[in-house]
Enzyme design. Sequence first.
Site, PDB file in Angstrom:
ATOM      1  N   ASP A 269      21.058   9.900 -17.418  1.00 23.04           N
ATOM      2  CA  ASP A 269      21.161   9.758 -15.953  1.00 23.04           C
ATOM      3  C   ASP A 269      22.079  10.027 -14.963  1.00 23.04           C
ATOM      4  O   ASP A 269      22.667  10.216 -14.016  1.00 23.04           O
ATOM      5  CB  ASP A 269      19.746   8.133 -15.503  1.00 23.04           C
ATOM      6  N   SER A 270      23.339   9.199 -15.519  1.00 16.37           N
ATOM      7  CA  SER A 270      24.554   8.980 -15.142  1.00 16.37           C
ATOM      8  C   SER A 270      25.329  10.114 -15.068  1.00 16.37           C
ATOM      9  O   SER A 270      25.715  10.004 -14.176  1.00 16.37           O
ATOM     10  CB  SER A 270      24.974   8.304 -15.996  1.00 16.37           C
ATOM     11  N   VAL A 271      24.798  10.992 -15.643  1.00 16.19           N
ATOM     12  CA  VAL A 271      25.680  12.848 -15.275  1.00 16.19           C
ATOM     13  C   VAL A 271      24.911  13.082 -14.262  1.00 16.19           C
ATOM     14  O   VAL A 271      25.525  13.546 -13.081  1.00 16.19           O
ATOM     15  CB  VAL A 271      25.438  13.532 -16.196  1.00 16.19           C
TER      16      VAL A 271
ATOM     17  N   LYS B 148      17.821  -3.928 -10.837  1.00 21.92           N
ATOM     18  CA  LYS B 148      17.241  -2.879 -10.857  1.00 21.92           C
ATOM     19  C   LYS B 148      16.732  -2.083 -12.133  1.00 21.92           C
ATOM     20  O   LYS B 148      17.524  -1.946 -13.393  1.00 21.92           O
ATOM     21  CB  LYS B 148      17.857  -1.298  -9.830  1.00 21.92           C
TER      22      LYS B 148
ATOM     23  N   GLU C   4       7.703  -1.109 -12.453  1.00 25.08           N
ATOM     24  CA  GLU C   4       8.103  -0.171 -13.805  1.00 25.08           C
ATOM     25  C   GLU C   4       7.810  -0.277 -14.960  1.00 25.08           C
ATOM     26  O   GLU C   4       7.410  -2.149 -15.363  1.00 25.08           O
ATOM     27  CB  GLU C   4       9.870  -0.558 -13.420  1.00 25.08           C
TER      28      GLU C   4
ATOM     29  N   LYS D 131      17.500  -6.474  -0.536  1.00 23.94           N
ATOM     30  CA  LYS D 131      16.909  -6.061   0.400  1.00 23.94           C
ATOM     31  C   LYS D 131      16.823  -7.387   1.425  1.00 23.94           C
ATOM     32  O   LYS D 131      17.226  -8.012   0.748  1.00 23.94           O
ATOM     33  CB  LYS D 131      15.158  -6.138   0.288  1.00 23.94           C
TER      34      LYS D 131
ATOM     35  N   LYS E 124      24.645   0.153  -7.356  1.00 24.01           N
ATOM     36  CA  LYS E 124      24.776   0.718  -8.881  1.00 24.01           C
ATOM     37  C   LYS E 124      26.519   0.418  -9.371  1.00 24.01           C
ATOM     38  O   LYS E 124      27.058   0.749  -9.078  1.00 24.01           O
ATOM     39  CB  LYS E 124      24.712   2.296  -9.118  1.00 24.01           C
TER      40      LYS E 124
END
Length: 674
Positions: free
Chosen positions: A34-36, A116, A179, A295, A319
């Site tokens: 995901d980081s890429v 997250k 999730e 939020k 992030k």
Amino acid sequence: MAIIDKKNRYQDLVKLLNQYSFEYHTLDNASVPDSVYDSLFSELKKIEAEHPEFISRNSPTQRVGNVVKGGFSKVEHASRMLSLNDVFSEAEIVEWFERIKKIDPTLEDIFFADIKMDGLACSLIFENGEFVRAVTRGDSFVGEDVSSNVRTIKNIPFFLRAEKEFAFFENGRTEVRGEIVILKDDFDKINKVRKEQGDPEFANPRNLAAGTIRQLDPLITASRPLHFRAYDIIRENPKEIKTNEFAYLALKNLGFSVNEQAKKIIGIKKVVDFIEFWSEKRKELPFNTDGLVVKINNRDKFSKLGIVGKQPRAAIAFKYSPEEATAVVSDIVISIGRTGIATPVAVFAPIQLAGTTVRHASLHNADEISRLDIRIGDTVVVFKAGDIIPKILRVLPELRPKNAEIFNFEKELSKQFPEIEFYRPEGEVAYRAKGLNSELILKKTITFYASKAGLDIENLGEKNVNLLVEKGLIRDLADIYNLQKNDLLKLERFAELSVNNLLQAIESSKNPELAKFIAALGIRHVGGETAKILAEKFVSFENLQNAELEDLLSIDGIGEKVAESILAYFSDDENLQILNKMFGFGVKVQNFAKNEGVLSGKNFVITGTLKEMSREQAAEKIELLGGKFQKSISKTTDFLVIGEKVGATKISKAEKLGVKVMDEDEFLKEINAN
């Protein structure tokens, strides 16, 4: 050096990101972490912000998700399952709140923050307290009905049972969002068994969770330890849930697992503190995470702030710096270390990686360049080995510019170091400078640093430097500032008076002018005049140390060779360690301060021999009075000072450019005007 064509770059990014997205969402078999993807996606968004005319309807920014595979029926969400905008710095969190505060000045700085989770987003639908359906996020409007598989997840209640305050959730429609994750310990156990059985290991918990939910056979799903963590609850009447804090209390009361780390926070500064606290602590969590969600706590205010594109204004995803990120190689420079070994270094624009800013990565040697097939202009994946040393993991050839040439190491050595002969000893991977060794390089470095061209440290001439190096009292440049009186008194040539004088001279050199310090370091192609140009441009040593290739090339008088040499110096980890050691011993470089005087704003070139002073002394006098000394005549030159034995060429050029010519007497009158 490759110049990236922005439009072509944009089109290549759209194509590649869509391919990665297809692998991730449709095949459940991502080829990159995901980081890429996030790193390239951020670059895409930046280009779109700068050039909105480039935006393609097929850009991944124009949709939230992809169509997914399988035989599941489609279900339309009652309210969209939105994604969140990402931010990567604490300053951006503050800016986010300031931005929405302008929209609603009555907004209180009361937030709700949560970890997250890195899992598969899923919505659970309950009718009159009974579970009826589970739906994936899909494209945010329409998801897939995965109820049969979600029913196998043991920590999901099929019936809502609530205390009095929350009893209304048992009536009507209640939607719980969260999730689906596989905990880290469970994931490790699964891979351990697969390894023992000779099966390929799964890439990461997130992909495994997503793939498991999309299995058509619920028995396979049931065999894997899926876990549901709730983060939101939705009712047809939004007024029933006044705050996000209440939503979490309700979820816990109704029997759902939630993150115990989630909390209400008052004040944006406390939000920043929360982010800092979990920066390292998050590694202890049982599930994978790459950030936090923040939020606005008040749900009515949250709703009224509205949506921009596909993201709500009132929430943001922070992030943490990834373990991997992408960068575009702007240059490959070669540094000669203290042992005479030539080390290639890839240079790129600053990226955030594992909590630090990274501008370069060592390529180690010519064989490593060949193995990676890395070229100037390539997009590369950078990671931190052991969270310390930046390294290049691989090249993304899909984004390679058409004009990128294979890097010829020997040719580049000849170009960057024409005066040095290199050889590669048999059986070694490194190229070495012929005739140079660590002791010789160190002696030359120290001698130059202490010379008049450097910091002019008295009693630290060549003979004394040789003795100190040979006796092991100086092993690197920084050791000058750690010499001890008792050790010096034991040496020949060092009596009490000479030792005191030397130590006093060294102490006096601890606060050098910026230009003198730059020149003293002995960076290739950076002499006294270039050091002055750099000092004036960058003002502080830190700014110069962090300069990018484009910054250096934009300076009049700095060419490619000089720029590469500066980059090579500050890309060498050994040099950086020595500099930090020097600063630890009390060296503090003064920031550049422009002199003001009778010559302010005037540029001088001197040619020929002066009778009253040397050219160097004249240059110092000019700069002391606020003027600028130039090596050659240009359109910016105001005066050409001529001494004896002057050729006609410079005078002719000065006349053509309208530069005033003055002799030594006129020059002396000018500098002695006040």
